[in-house]
Motif scaffolding. Sequence first.
Motif, short mmCIF file in Angstrom:
data_model
loop_
_atom_site.label_atom_id
_atom_site.label_comp_id
_atom_site.label_asym_id
_atom_site.label_seq_id
_atom_site.Cartn_x
_atom_site.Cartn_y
_atom_site.Cartn_z
N LEU A 1 51.39 40.56 23.40
CA LEU A 1 50.79 39.39 22.78
C LEU A 1 49.29 39.60 22.54
N THR A 2 48.79 38.97 21.50
CA THR A 2 47.36 38.98 21.23
C THR A 2 46.69 37.92 22.11
N HIS A 3 45.75 38.35 22.95
CA HIS A 3 45.15 37.46 23.94
C HIS A 3 43.77 37.01 23.48
N LEU A 4 43.54 35.68 23.53
CA LEU A 4 42.26 35.09 23.21
C LEU A 4 41.85 34.18 24.36
N ARG A 5 40.58 34.14 24.69
CA ARG A 5 40.08 33.18 25.68
C ARG A 5 39.09 32.25 24.98
N ILE A 6 39.38 30.96 25.08
CA ILE A 6 38.54 29.97 24.43
C ILE A 6 38.06 28.95 25.47
N ALA A 7 37.06 28.19 25.10
CA ALA A 7 36.49 27.19 26.00
C ALA A 7 37.24 25.86 25.84
N PRO A 8 37.21 24.99 26.84
CA PRO A 8 37.88 23.69 26.72
C PRO A 8 37.40 22.87 25.52
N ILE A 9 36.10 22.98 25.18
CA ILE A 9 35.59 22.22 24.04
C ILE A 9 36.24 22.68 22.74
N ASP A 10 36.62 23.96 22.67
CA ASP A 10 37.28 24.47 21.47
C ASP A 10 38.66 23.81 21.30
N LEU A 11 39.42 23.74 22.39
CA LEU A 11 40.73 23.09 22.32
C LEU A 11 40.57 21.59 22.05
N PHE A 12 39.51 20.99 22.60
CA PHE A 12 39.24 19.57 22.31
C PHE A 12 39.00 19.36 20.81
N ASN A 13 38.20 20.23 20.19
CA ASN A 13 37.92 20.08 18.76
C ASN A 13 39.18 20.24 17.92
N VAL A 14 40.07 21.15 18.33
CA VAL A 14 41.34 21.32 17.62
C VAL A 14 42.19 20.06 17.73
N CYS A 15 42.35 19.55 18.95
CA CYS A 15 43.16 18.35 19.16
C CYS A 15 42.56 17.14 18.46
N ARG A 16 41.25 17.04 18.46
CA ARG A 16 40.59 15.90 17.80
C ARG A 16 40.83 15.93 16.31
N TYR A 17 40.72 17.08 15.70
CA TYR A 17 40.94 17.17 14.26
C TYR A 17 42.39 16.83 13.92
N LEU A 18 43.34 17.30 14.75
CA LEU A 18 44.74 16.98 14.51
C LEU A 18 45.01 15.49 14.65
N ARG A 19 44.30 14.84 15.56
CA ARG A 19 44.50 13.40 15.77
C ARG A 19 43.95 12.60 14.59
N LEU A 20 42.89 13.07 13.96
CA LEU A 20 42.25 12.31 12.90
C LEU A 20 42.78 12.63 11.52
N HIS A 21 43.54 13.70 11.38
CA HIS A 21 44.02 14.11 10.05
C HIS A 21 45.52 14.33 10.07
N LYS A 22 46.16 13.87 9.03
CA LYS A 22 47.60 14.02 8.87
C LYS A 22 47.89 14.67 7.52
N ALA A 23 48.48 15.86 7.55
CA ALA A 23 48.78 16.58 6.31
C ALA A 23 50.00 15.97 5.64
N LYS A 24 49.90 15.75 4.32
CA LYS A 24 51.01 15.18 3.57
C LYS A 24 51.71 16.22 2.70
N LYS A 25 51.24 17.45 2.75
CA LYS A 25 51.87 18.50 1.96
C LYS A 25 51.76 19.81 2.71
N SER A 26 52.57 20.77 2.34
CA SER A 26 52.55 22.10 2.95
C SER A 26 51.46 22.95 2.30
N PRO A 27 51.01 24.02 2.96
CA PRO A 27 51.38 24.45 4.31
C PRO A 27 50.62 23.67 5.38
#
Length: 574
Positions: free
Chosen positions: A249-275
């Motif tokens: 597997l490709t291993h990456l180490r990220i900070a908690p704030i990085d995962l927070f920013n990802v989750c926050r963006y997903l919570r605020l935006h909803k894609a209506k088309k692919s991809p």
Amino acid sequence: MIVDFKYKGQSAVVQGLTSAKMAFATNALREAAYFKGTLGRPLLLREALSALYTVVTSDFKFRPRDRFAFEAWLAEQNRLFLEKLGARTEKARVRIEELEARRSELDARKQKRLEPFYQARKHYFEYVFHHEYELNYILDPVITVHPDEVFFEAFSQDESSYARVGARYDLFERIEAFECGTTNIDFSARLARELDRIRTYRKTEFDIAPAGLAVTVGGGEAHKEKKVALPETWVEGFLQVQSTMTMGLTHLRIAPIDLFNVCRYLRLHKAKKSPRALRFELVPGKRIRVVFEPWEHAIELSATAVYSGDKPQSIRTWGRDRLRVLSRLLPVVQHVDVYLAGFGLPSIYVLDLGEVSFTLALSGWTENDWSGGAKFDLLTRRVSASPEELMLVYESLRHVRHADEAQIALSTKLGIEKTRSVLSHLCQVGRAMYDLSVRRYRHRDLFADPFTLKEAVKAVAPAAPHASQSTPEAKAAQAIFAGDDVRIIMRRPFSGGFKLSGSARGESGGRVRPLLTVDHEGRIVEGTCTCAHWKSHGLTTGPCEHLLALRLAHMARLTDEDGGNNGNEAKGGN
């Protein structure tokens, strides 16, 4: 598959003014496994178990809207239209309209009179959902007690997410007694609500025992029994998860704030088309970039999230909304390790909470769940092993409970390559697991029946269930290799393993060109092929038979270069 459960009481959290007791009732029909101690940091375990419950009850699969009511209304309108067409006189038309108006009035009165019934039925179903939903097996996680930690494992309702909570003994200020083993625990919706009431000012006792919190009626022994139809997909999902974790597997180490920013963006935006992919842009020595499709919005991660690989690559993952189940853990996370299997393949997130680890393994995409036809066990190396060797490694691992492959190889004297293969085999038959948080193998029996030599004979048989040799791709690869219909055109070693180019017999008798990258342990890292299977699926459902045949030829070449000591083993592997 029918699985029996017998719980002496129910799991619960009993709260007092200055103390609390967290008691889990175990399945009395499985091996004895218990633990009793006092938590030093109860909030960590509270958050982790609450997140586990969120994963277990989550269902992100697409459910089309129920159109039954609309179709019934449409059919009624068609009937009325046809009746009006048949009305030849004005008098008949007026009479029909009067009757329809009267019918609408009666329907409204009927609806009003039945409203209390509909409300009572709604309350009943809500009660059943919240109080009896634990009858579903997915709310009864697998729990394992080891000499260094206690860990819980479970799948989501849609079987596309796997979660593991590991609580190290450093979390406890006092441990009174424990017995190593694996069992199921009674994990209900009521228990999940009680977990939220745990506080730091209350001394919290942690108890895993057959009795849990038993309620005795009439002086007898209280039992809660369940009979659950356990689908084969549940077992298959565990095996595919373990196969994925042992891949390159490709291993990456990220900070908690990085995962927070990802989750926050997903919570605020909803894609209506692919991809709707989450794309990781990786450049050696540069900060990792995460791109949200279809908006192409990029987030550059923190300065500590630097890619240390040897070549640039872009990895797309799907089913990103499932990451939102981690939101509750973000305030207590110290760092996050991300493991990517490749384009459209599973991704694994390991959250370090200090004395607690939380692992979330996501399938390639939500609809392609862990049991939905994926064959990731084919990506792992498989060297043939005898039943006696399988039992030897199993007993060695069971004795120490957790170890790395080098320690098991030293104790069994089988050699590192053979040990790796046998440990992988044990993971795929449900008798061991790979803990990615500490990179060690752990003994864990999925099944209540003991693992005997008779079971080991079945496990190594060509038609053994959950064995990679039983799949059509593996059988076809073995036939291609045995028929000398695969050739290695180019074989170039590099720091991570070998890059292979070959030619193999295709389905129509023509030749296809498989290209393969394997690590030093023989596990498939990357692969492409010119066959129809790869063009349709890539590696998302496992490798095609031509990639497997090319790996067999490579393993045979390795054996010859090592002196032919294990020449017969290569022919039995995949």
